[in-house]
Design a protein around this motif. Structure first.
Motif, PDB file in Angstrom:
ATOM      1  N   GLU A 118       0.855  -1.190   0.000  1.00  0.00           N
ATOM      2  CA  GLU A 118       0.000   0.000   0.000  1.00  0.00           C
ATOM      3  C   GLU A 118       0.889   1.237   0.000  1.00  0.00           C
ATOM      4  O   GLU A 118       1.874   1.306   0.728  1.00  0.00           O
ATOM      5  CB  GLU A 118      -0.915  -0.024   1.225  1.00  0.00           C
ATOM      6  N   LYS A 119       0.528   2.219  -0.800  1.00  0.00           N
ATOM      7  CA  LYS A 119       1.376   3.402  -0.964  1.00  0.00           C
ATOM      8  C   LYS A 119       1.709   4.080   0.365  1.00  0.00           C
ATOM      9  O   LYS A 119       2.866   4.418   0.622  1.00  0.00           O
ATOM     10  CB  LYS A 119       0.713   4.399  -1.916  1.00  0.00           C
ATOM     11  N   ALA A 120       0.728   4.276   1.220  1.00  0.00           N
ATOM     12  CA  ALA A 120       0.971   4.970   2.491  1.00  0.00           C
ATOM     13  C   ALA A 120       1.963   4.184   3.356  1.00  0.00           C
ATOM     14  O   ALA A 120       2.858   4.770   3.978  1.00  0.00           O
ATOM     15  CB  ALA A 120      -0.338   5.183   3.237  1.00  0.00           C
ATOM     16  N   ASP A 121       1.821   2.855   3.383  1.00  0.00           N
ATOM     17  CA  ASP A 121       2.739   2.039   4.178  1.00  0.00           C
ATOM     18  C   ASP A 121       4.134   2.028   3.571  1.00  0.00           C
ATOM     19  O   ASP A 121       5.126   2.100   4.293  1.00  0.00           O
ATOM     20  CB  ASP A 121       2.205   0.610   4.318  1.00  0.00           C
ATOM     21  N   ARG A 122       4.220   1.915   2.250  1.00  0.00           N
ATOM     22  CA  ARG A 122       5.534   1.964   1.585  1.00  0.00           C
ATOM     23  C   ARG A 122       6.227   3.283   1.864  1.00  0.00           C
ATOM     24  O   ARG A 122       7.430   3.328   2.137  1.00  0.00           O
ATOM     25  CB  ARG A 122       5.380   1.787   0.072  1.00  0.00           C
ATOM     26  N   GLU A 123       5.463   4.369   1.797  1.00  0.00           N
ATOM     27  CA  GLU A 123       6.056   5.686   2.054  1.00  0.00           C
ATOM     28  C   GLU A 123       6.490   5.821   3.507  1.00  0.00           C
ATOM     29  O   GLU A 123       7.549   6.381   3.791  1.00  0.00           O
ATOM     30  CB  GLU A 123       5.074   6.793   1.668  1.00  0.00           C
ATOM     31  N   ALA A 124       5.701   5.294   4.438  1.00  0.00           N
ATOM     32  CA  ALA A 124       6.073   5.346   5.859  1.00  0.00           C
ATOM     33  C   ALA A 124       7.357   4.565   6.105  1.00  0.00           C
ATOM     34  O   ALA A 124       8.267   5.036   6.806  1.00  0.00           O
ATOM     35  CB  ALA A 124       4.934   4.790   6.717  1.00  0.00           C
ATOM     36  N   VAL A 125       7.451   3.382   5.527  1.00  0.00           N
ATOM     37  CA  VAL A 125       8.664   2.574   5.680  1.00  0.00           C
ATOM     38  C   VAL A 125       9.831   3.234   4.948  1.00  0.00           C
ATOM     39  O   VAL A 125      10.968   3.196   5.422  1.00  0.00           O
ATOM     40  CB  VAL A 125       8.414   1.132   5.199  1.00  0.00           C
ATOM     41  N   GLY A 126       9.549   3.878   3.839  1.00  0.00           N
ATOM     42  CA  GLY A 126      10.596   4.611   3.124  1.00  0.00           C
ATOM     43  C   GLY A 126      11.155   5.749   3.965  1.00  0.00           C
ATOM     44  O   GLY A 126      12.373   5.980   3.986  1.00  0.00           O
ATOM     45  N   ARG A 127      10.268   6.462   4.675  1.00  0.00           N
ATOM     46  CA  ARG A 127      10.741   7.529   5.575  1.00  0.00           C
ATOM     47  C   ARG A 127      11.590   6.956   6.705  1.00  0.00           C
ATOM     48  O   ARG A 127      12.614   7.516   7.082  1.00  0.00           O
ATOM     49  CB  ARG A 127       9.561   8.324   6.128  1.00  0.00           C
ATOM     50  N   LEU A 128      11.159   5.812   7.241  1.00  0.00           N
ATOM     51  CA  LEU A 128      11.945   5.155   8.276  1.00  0.00           C
ATOM     52  C   LEU A 128      13.315   4.766   7.724  1.00  0.00           C
ATOM     53  O   LEU A 128      14.337   4.994   8.374  1.00  0.00           O
ATOM     54  CB  LEU A 128      11.225   3.915   8.805  1.00  0.00           C
ATOM     55  N   ALA A 129      13.345   4.180   6.539  1.00  0.00           N
ATOM     56  CA  ALA A 129      14.617   3.769   5.933  1.00  0.00           C
ATOM     57  C   ALA A 129      15.539   4.973   5.743  1.00  0.00           C
ATOM     58  O   ALA A 129      16.742   4.893   6.028  1.00  0.00           O
ATOM     59  CB  ALA A 129      14.363   3.066   4.599  1.00  0.00           C
ATOM     60  N   GLU A 130      14.989   6.082   5.283  1.00  0.00           N
ATOM     61  CA  GLU A 130      15.811   7.288   5.114  1.00  0.00           C
ATOM     62  C   GLU A 130      16.333   7.787   6.455  1.00  0.00           C
ATOM     63  O   GLU A 130      17.479   8.231   6.558  1.00  0.00           O
ATOM     64  CB  GLU A 130      15.019   8.387   4.400  1.00  0.00           C
ATOM     65  N   ARG A 131      15.510   7.717   7.485  1.00  0.00           N
ATOM     66  CA  ARG A 131      15.938   8.123   8.830  1.00  0.00           C
ATOM     67  C   ARG A 131      17.071   7.214   9.312  1.00  0.00           C
ATOM     68  O   ARG A 131      18.053   7.669   9.883  1.00  0.00           O
ATOM     69  CB  ARG A 131      14.749   8.065   9.787  1.00  0.00           C
ATOM     70  N   LEU A 132      16.929   5.909   9.065  1.00  0.00           N
ATOM     71  CA  LEU A 132      17.957   4.958   9.495  1.00  0.00           C
ATOM     72  C   LEU A 132      19.282   5.177   8.768  1.00  0.00           C
ATOM     73  O   LEU A 132      20.351   4.968   9.338  1.00  0.00           O
ATOM     74  CB  LEU A 132      17.474   3.523   9.294  1.00  0.00           C
TER      75      LEU A 132
END
Length: 173
Positions: free
Chosen positions: A37-51
């Motif tokens: 789902e786009k919203a979940d992918r984007e949320a995980v993408g933000r987490l990945a960028e933070r990491l």
């Protein structure tokens, strides 16, 4: 425990040098109704960028990175939309080659793969703590619950338990 001059040990060392080891990898698992789902992918993408900004982390790979890669490939072969989320979900969950690698067969559970630098134990503990802080912030932002796994996480927890026991049991004895 192994003979240093054995052929098996030499093959093992060669393999480790060529492909690396999983003892420097942390897995951040999460479950959503649809990991694509786009919203979940984007949320995980933000987490990945933070990491990726955490000191002691070499690489971060997630489903969001895979989707970005698929979209770039679609543009490079001039077939926009060749890989949308539904096609990627189908390919990653139905193929016996890819099923279970970055997401579950039902597409609800996935992981962010975090490669750690080889650093002293105290620095690694700070890196793991920074990862936990990033996960807590991401959970507060999105409601997605994240779980840590991997050898560095197990070693850190084991060390914590040893310290706890040492400072509890030794004084008592």
């Amino acid at each position: 425990l192994f003979q240093s001059d054995s052929p098996e040990t030499a093959r093992y060392r060669e393999f480790m040098q060529r492909f690396g080891a999983d003892n420097r990898v942390v897995f951040v698992a999460y479950k959503t109704p649809n990991a694509f789902e786009k919203a979940d992918r984007e949320a995980v993408g933000r987490l990945a960028e933070r990491l990726k900004t955490v000191p002691g982390i070499l690489r971060v790979f997630s489903l969001a990175d895979m989707m970005d890669y698929a979209e770039r490939m679609s543009r490079s072969v001039r077939l926009p939309g060749l890989y949308d989320a539904d096609v990627l979900r189908h390919d990653l969950t139905s193929s016996p080659v890819t099923r279970g690698l970055i997401c579950s067969a039902d597409g609800t559970t996935s992981a962010v793969v975090v490669s750690l630098a080889d650093e002293p134990a105290d620095a690694e503990m700070r890196t793991l703590e920074a990862i936990r802080e990033s996960l807590a912030a991401a959970r507060d932002d999105t409601g997605i619950q994240y779980h840590l796994a991997g050898i560095p996480v197990i070693e850190a927890e084991y060390g914590r338990l040893i310290r706890r026991d040492f400072f509890t049991l030794l004084p008592l004895s």
